[in-house]
Design an enzyme around this catalytic site. Sequence first.
Site, mmCIF file in Angstrom:
data_model
loop_
_atom_site.group_PDB
_atom_site.id
_atom_site.type_symbol
_atom_site.label_atom_id
_atom_site.label_comp_id
_atom_site.label_asym_id
_atom_site.label_seq_id
_atom_site.Cartn_x
_atom_site.Cartn_y
_atom_site.Cartn_z
ATOM 1 C CG ASN A 19 -9.029 -1.576 12.195
ATOM 2 O OD1 ASN A 19 -8.078 -2.432 11.837
ATOM 3 N ND2 ASN A 19 -9.826 -0.411 11.629
ATOM 4 C CG HIS A 37 -6.002 -2.983 9.297
ATOM 5 N ND1 HIS A 37 -6.246 -0.857 9.630
ATOM 6 C CD2 HIS A 37 -4.672 -2.734 9.339
ATOM 7 C CE1 HIS A 37 -4.766 -0.369 10.231
ATOM 8 N NE2 HIS A 37 -3.975 -1.749 9.431
ATOM 9 C CG ASP A 46 -0.256 -0.302 2.371
ATOM 10 O OD1 ASP A 46 0.970 -1.009 2.755
ATOM 11 O OD2 ASP A 46 -1.337 -0.821 3.107
ATOM 12 C CD GLU A 79 -8.647 1.121 8.318
ATOM 13 O OE1 GLU A 79 -8.845 0.161 9.276
ATOM 14 O OE2 GLU A 79 -7.747 2.213 8.420
HETATM 15 P P1 PGA Z 1 1.913 -1.435 12.906
HETATM 16 O O1 PGA Z 1 0.512 -1.457 11.754
HETATM 17 O O2 PGA Z 1 2.973 -2.740 11.698
HETATM 18 O O3 PGA Z 1 2.517 0.163 12.593
HETATM 19 O O4 PGA Z 1 1.427 -2.355 13.794
HETATM 20 C C1 PGA Z 1 0.253 -2.412 11.420
HETATM 21 C C2 PGA Z 1 -0.551 -2.622 10.412
HETATM 22 O O5 PGA Z 1 -1.545 -1.786 11.294
HETATM 23 O O6 PGA Z 1 -1.040 -2.723 9.685
#
Ligand code: PGA
Length: 261
Positions: free
Chosen positions: A145, A147, A76, A152
């Site tokens: 959450n 995702h 992404d 999302e």
């Molecule tokens: P993080 O994010 O590695 O910064 O915890 C992971 C994500 O939100 O996919």
Amino acid sequence: MTVKGLINGIRIIVESDPDAASRTAAELIARQIAEKTDCVLGLATGGTPVQTYERLIQMNASGEVDFARVTTFNLDEYIGLDRQHSQSYRVFMNTHLFNHINIDLNRTFVPDGCAGDIPRHCAEYESMIQSAGGIDLQLLGLGHNGHIAFNEPGSPVNSRTRQVDLTAETIEKNARFFPTINDVPRHAITMGIATILEAKSILLLALGEAKSDAVDAMLQGPITQSHPASLLRNHNDVTVVLDEAAAGKTSVVDRSAISMD
Ligand code: PGA
């Protein structure tokens, strides 16, 4: 101590701490490259993979892994940040990995958050993945959450690379990387759930107690678009690497540890 197991068809490896978990993730990536030197890796950004990338850099320096023929596609990118922006995922990847290993930068792909025609760019990104032969191993982090990438809750199971809106929660979580929360982009380009599920194998890394509820829901909750990571249970080759804190209440392996060597 390493604990290995299987929950609802997903292989689980629990290491004692983030460092050990990151080393294991790096070893699994290195093993993929050793098996297929011209493999295609799907890569992730965020806090989670940073130590894994550090370990891969060390392994590359010591000759344990060779990126010369590897191709990568990132999951992404924020919309509106150009490739030079300090918080763009292109800069993240260059800084945390690509600049320090023997990869051909021309074979590293990150969506272009400043593409003029975003739907067209997303379709081209999908085509480039197909032309490269598909993703052999996709590395994923896990959102609080549920995702995966910027898919999302509610993201359709058949979604492909596209423009998405970030949730308020994700914007808040990512604000730590920006001067103020108002500087966090509101939109992103992300590979879709279907794009991710087409990878031949998937390696999800989650670290820290704050991820334990999301880990539990992914592994043992209902398979639902409301928790995108649970959709990984529809894939037949997923490995989840956790530290003990992220494993939390997941009764790893319900004590029926299996060998995966
Ligand atoms: P993080 O994010 O590695 O910064 O915890 C992971 C994500 O939100 O996919």
